[in-house]
Write an enzyme that holds these catalytic residues in place. Structure first.
Site, PDB file in Angstrom:
ATOM      1  N   ARG A 104       0.830  -1.216   0.000  1.00  0.00           N
ATOM      2  CA  ARG A 104       0.000   0.000   0.000  1.00  0.00           C
ATOM      3  C   ARG A 104       0.861   1.261   0.000  1.00  0.00           C
ATOM      4  O   ARG A 104       0.589   2.197  -0.770  1.00  0.00           O
ATOM      5  CB  ARG A 104      -0.954   0.001   1.196  1.00  0.00           C
ATOM      6  CG  ARG A 104      -2.046  -1.049   1.074  1.00  0.00           C
ATOM      7  CD  ARG A 104      -2.923  -1.106   2.298  1.00  0.00           C
ATOM      8  NE  ARG A 104      -2.099  -1.438   3.468  1.00  0.00           N
ATOM      9  CZ  ARG A 104      -2.410  -1.173   4.712  1.00  0.00           C
ATOM     10  NH1 ARG A 104      -3.543  -0.548   5.002  1.00  0.00           N
ATOM     11  NH2 ARG A 104      -1.630  -1.529   5.698  1.00  0.00           N
ATOM     12  N   ASN A 120      -6.158  -2.829   1.985  1.00  0.00           N
ATOM     13  CA  ASN A 120      -6.157  -4.286   2.061  1.00  0.00           C
ATOM     14  C   ASN A 120      -7.596  -4.769   2.174  1.00  0.00           C
ATOM     15  O   ASN A 120      -8.403  -4.158   2.878  1.00  0.00           O
ATOM     16  CB  ASN A 120      -5.387  -4.773   3.287  1.00  0.00           C
ATOM     17  CG  ASN A 120      -3.893  -4.616   3.146  1.00  0.00           C
ATOM     18  OD1 ASN A 120      -3.353  -4.541   2.054  1.00  0.00           O
ATOM     19  ND2 ASN A 120      -3.207  -4.563   4.275  1.00  0.00           N
TER      20      ASN A 120
END
Length: 91
Positions: A18, A36
């Site tokens: 990320r 996520n």
């Protein structure tokens, strides 16, 4: 403006994907979000010109050093530009 949702699968959680995504997107001038998902995938929405989104797809196929990307699903989405690129809480 092009907005595309990526669902990235493989070893993509717990490897800095990320944060890496945020840096790469910003370097290409893209806005959007990344998070996520409970099934172990990463969902990202990239908003910007088509060439930059295509370049991000190429980068996402490789990912950060510890990642192992297996596949990326793509869906166009109807989303307006957001302010910058945001890492969302897992969802």
């Amino acid at each position: 403006m092009n907005a595309t949702r990526f669902i990235i699968s493989g070893r993509v959680q717990g490897v800095g994907y990320r944060e890496w995504c945020r840096r790469e997107a910003e370097s290409l001038g893209l806005s959007g979000t990344v998070r996520n998902l409970p099934d172990g995938t990463v969902e990202a929405v990239f908003i910007g010109d088509s060439a930059a989104v295509d370049a991000m797809l190429t980068r996402c196929r490789k990912g950060p050093p510890a990642a192992e990307v297996v596949s990326i699903g793509l869906d166009p989405v109807d989303m307006k530009a957001v302010d910058g690129f945001v890492i969302l809480p897992s969802g």
